[in-house]
Enzyme design. Structure first.
Site, PDB file in Angstrom:
ATOM      1  N   HIS A 284      -2.688 -33.244  19.072  1.00  0.00           N
ATOM      2  CA  HIS A 284      -1.503 -34.013  19.447  1.00  0.00           C
ATOM      3  C   HIS A 284      -0.362 -33.086  19.857  1.00  0.00           C
ATOM      4  O   HIS A 284       0.794 -33.517  19.930  1.00  0.00           O
ATOM      5  CB  HIS A 284      -1.074 -34.903  18.279  1.00  0.00           C
TER       6      HIS A 284
ATOM      7  N   LYS B   5       0.832  -1.205   0.000  1.00  0.00           N
ATOM      8  CA  LYS B   5       0.000   0.000   0.000  1.00  0.00           C
ATOM      9  C   LYS B   5       0.867   1.255   0.000  1.00  0.00           C
ATOM     10  O   LYS B   5       0.666   2.167  -0.781  1.00  0.00           O
ATOM     11  CB  LYS B   5      -0.912  -0.035   1.227  1.00  0.00           C
TER      12      LYS B   5
ATOM     13  N   ARG C 240      -4.551  -4.926   7.152  1.00  0.00           N
ATOM     14  CA  ARG C 240      -5.043  -6.248   7.597  1.00  0.00           C
ATOM     15  C   ARG C 240      -6.503  -6.463   7.240  1.00  0.00           C
ATOM     16  O   ARG C 240      -7.064  -7.508   7.548  1.00  0.00           O
ATOM     17  CB  ARG C 240      -4.799  -6.420   9.094  1.00  0.00           C
TER      18      ARG C 240
HETATM   19  C1  G6Q Z   1      -1.680  -3.973   8.577  1.00  0.00           C
HETATM   20  C2  G6Q Z   1      -0.429  -3.290   8.802  1.00  0.00           C
HETATM   21  C3  G6Q Z   1       0.769  -3.973   8.194  1.00  0.00           C
HETATM   22  C4  G6Q Z   1       0.957  -3.681   6.701  1.00  0.00           C
HETATM   23  C5  G6Q Z   1       2.362  -4.120   6.311  1.00  0.00           C
HETATM   24  C6  G6Q Z   1       2.633  -3.910   4.833  1.00  0.00           C
HETATM   25  O1  G6Q Z   1      -2.752  -3.558   8.934  1.00  0.00           O
HETATM   26  O2  G6Q Z   1      -0.557  -1.979   8.417  1.00  0.00           O
HETATM   27  O3  G6Q Z   1       0.756  -5.359   8.384  1.00  0.00           O
HETATM   28  O4  G6Q Z   1      -0.013  -4.323   5.947  1.00  0.00           O
HETATM   29  O5  G6Q Z   1       3.301  -3.435   7.093  1.00  0.00           O
HETATM   30  O6  G6Q Z   1       2.450  -2.579   4.490  1.00  0.00           O
HETATM   31  P1  G6Q Z   1       2.484  -2.134   2.981  1.00  0.00           P
HETATM   32  O7  G6Q Z   1       1.319  -2.746   2.279  1.00  0.00           O
HETATM   33  O8  G6Q Z   1       2.416  -0.636   3.000  1.00  0.00           O
HETATM   34  O9  G6Q Z   1       3.771  -2.639   2.399  1.00  0.00           O
END
Ligand code: G6Q
Length: 549
Positions: free
Chosen positions: A383, A206, A267
């Site tokens: 287990h 992102k 997430r």
């Molecule tokens: C999730 C967090 C975190 C994020 C990662 C990757 O809610 O924000 O897990 O998704 O750090 O981030 P980027 O997608 O920005 O690489």
């Protein structure tokens, strides 16, 4: 200071806890033949049986009053209507818009986001069809045989979990792989089985600033260009990101970028273009069925009364154990091998959302928030760690998840699997009394002295709470419902605990700290900048690397 404990419902629950803490579920079941009917809910094929919990009808009433007093319904409406409820990042929280299958608009700052959402879905559809149908051609004219998603955290766990869970729905010969770890082993071992000319990389980030993802993407890029030259990048790299400049800077054609928005938390992003590897693996029809399942759960969450609302009930039970029984963990136990990624996925969804120690206003909380989440598929876990669930000192509430039909129906595997699921929840609830244990040992031919010696070890207290979630079969729609159920459970808990479930400053800390230590590992710079343990580790690493230790 947080105000939760001042709510009248909270105080009533404290009194109620004292009154019922010693009741045994064995007796509650014996006294009420309608307990299962009274404490179970269903939505489509999904059954939630929460009768094996340490609750009475009064507990449920008080917990629902707590939800009302904490204004769960108001906060729910704020989330769905695009208010900026993630206040520390000043963002709306709208993963529900990504699976809004109604024709209704979803507004953020007065703008309907649905046209953009639907345009992104169309782009995913065109691209994933092309790759699967062999019409996305690599640099030397061959079709793609393998797709590698490079991402971490929210840009990895969701799509990886869903892609694996939907294995029976994979539609083509295109292999889908996931590389997340900065440990070079992850990328090297994945690339070892692949051919550059037939491989396609999705760089999923992102922010497009995440160190692990960018380094892994750079390694993959070198592997590709060493074999096929620089011009190959456009045919073999696409990106999912909100950061167009950084994507272009990396050398990825902006036409090959899939957009994600700041109102989608990492997430909570598998429903977005972050789900591209899922769409490639199972096809867009199945991806849309996943969205529809989640949308059905969204509608249920928005419309069902609190007493009949599955995510609300799961959340309230979690709070009942975390805050009144002092349970510091809970187990997620999918009785389905293809769902083996679910515990890791929920670990992030739950612990990153609820691992908070201050309220939305920055005041310290004076009650427990998110518990530790762990789990393994049944029957493997039986287990391994179930011993502690049955006879350990901590109380560990557990969610059992299973499906009536198997995609692999040969033999008795599935009936045996489900008999284990049901038997475990029964045993955790019932336990084994001293009288039953004594009879068992006697039947095994043991003498009185030996029986007395062994007895304490074979008695099970029981009264260990479980939820059972049973569905018809694991398919895109039911999986969408299941994941959305947990998302909303986490949301409701966050509202009641008065925390911001949508930020993750702990993750940001890790990103900064590693950046501060890397120069000391890479160059000859003397240490002394850190505490003596960290400096000691850095120094020992250097001696090992120099062969002087
Ligand atoms: C999730 C967090 C975190 C994020 C990662 C990757 O809610 O924000 O897990 O998704 O750090 O981030 P980027 O997608 O920005 O690489």
């Amino acid at each position: 200071m947080a105000s939760l404990k001042n709510l009248t419902a909270w105080k009533a629950l404290e009194d109620h806890y004292r009154a019922i803490a010693n009741l045994h579920m064995r007796d509650l079941f014996a006294e009420d033949s309608g307990r299962f009917d009274g404490f179970s809910l269903s939505l489509e094929d999904m059954l939630l049986d929460f009768s094996k919990n340490r609750i009475t009808p009064e507990t449920l009433n008080l917990l629902c009053s707590l939800a009302r007093q904490a204004e769960v319904e108001g906060w729910r409406d704020k989330m769905f209507s695009g208010e900026r409820i993630n206040t520390t990042e000043n963002r709306a929280v709208l993963h529900t818009a990504l699976r809004n299958r109604s024709d209704g608009p979803v507004m953020v700052d007065g703008v309907d986001v649905m046209p953009e959402v639907n345009a992104a879905l169309d782009q995913m559809c065109r691209f994933s069809d092309k790759v699967r149908d062999g019409n996305w051609i690599g640099a030397d004219g061959r079709p793609i045989t393998d797709v590698v998603n490079i991402g971490i955290g929210g840009s990895d766990l969701g799509p990886a979990m869903v892609t694996e869970a939907l294995t029976p729905f994979h539609q083509s010969g295109v292999g889908v792989h996931f590389v997340s770890n900065i440990d070079g082993a992850h990328m090297a071992q994945t690339l070892a089985g692949l051919t550059p000319a037939t491989s396609l990389f999705i760089v999923a980030s992102k922010t497009f600033t995440t160190q692990e993802t960018l380094i892994n993407a750079t390694t993959a890029r070198k592997w590709l260009t060493d074999a096929l030259g620089e011009n190959a990048v456009a045919r073999h790299f696409v990106a999912v990101s909100a950061n167009a400049d950084a994507v272009t800077g990396f050398g990825i054609d902006p036409d090959n970028m899939f957009l994600i928005w700041d109102w989608v938390g990492g997430r909570y992003s598998l429903w977005s273009t972050i789900g591209l590897p899922i769409a490639i693996a199972v096809g867009m029809d199945n991806f849309e069925a996943l969205l529809e399942g989640a949308h059905a759960m969204d509608r249920h969450f928005q419309t069902a009364p609190l007493e009949e609302n599955m995510p609300v009930i799961l959340a309230l039970l979690g709070i009942w154990y975390a805050d009144f029984f002092d349970a510091q963990s809970y187990a997620v136990l999918p009785y389905d091998q293809n769902l083996k990624g679910l515990p890791a996925y929920l670990q992030q969804a739950d612990m990153e959302s609820s691992g908070k120690h201050v309220t939305r206003d920055g005041e310290p909380v004076d009650y427990a928030t998110g518990p530790v989440v762990f789990g393994e598929p049944g029957t493997n876990g039986q287990h391994a760690f179930y011993q502690l669930l049955h006879q350990g000192t901590p109380l560990v509430p557990a969610d059992f998840i299973g499906f009536a039909e198997s995609h692999y129906p040969d033999g008795d595997h599935h009936a045996i699997l489900l008999s284990n699921f049901f038997a475990q929840t029964e045993a955790l609830m019932q336990g084994r009394t001293a009288a039953d244990a004594r009879a068992l040992l006697k039947k095994a031919g043991l003498g009185r002295k030996e029986i007395d010696k062994r007895l304490p070890h074979v008695v099970f207290g029981g009264n260990r709470p479980t939820n059972s979630i049973l569905l018809r079969r694991l398919d895109p729609r039911s999986l969408g419902m299941l994941v959305a159920l947990y998302e909303h459970k986490i949301f409701v808990q966050g509202v009641i605990w008065e925390i911001n479930s949508f930020d993750q400053w702990g993750v940001e800390l890790g990103k900064q700290l590693a950046a501060a230590i890397l120069p000391a590992l890479k160059n000859g710079k003397e240490t002394g900048d850190h505490d003596s343990s960290t400096d000691g580790l850095i120094a020992h690493y250097k001696r090992l690397m120099a062969g002087t230790s």
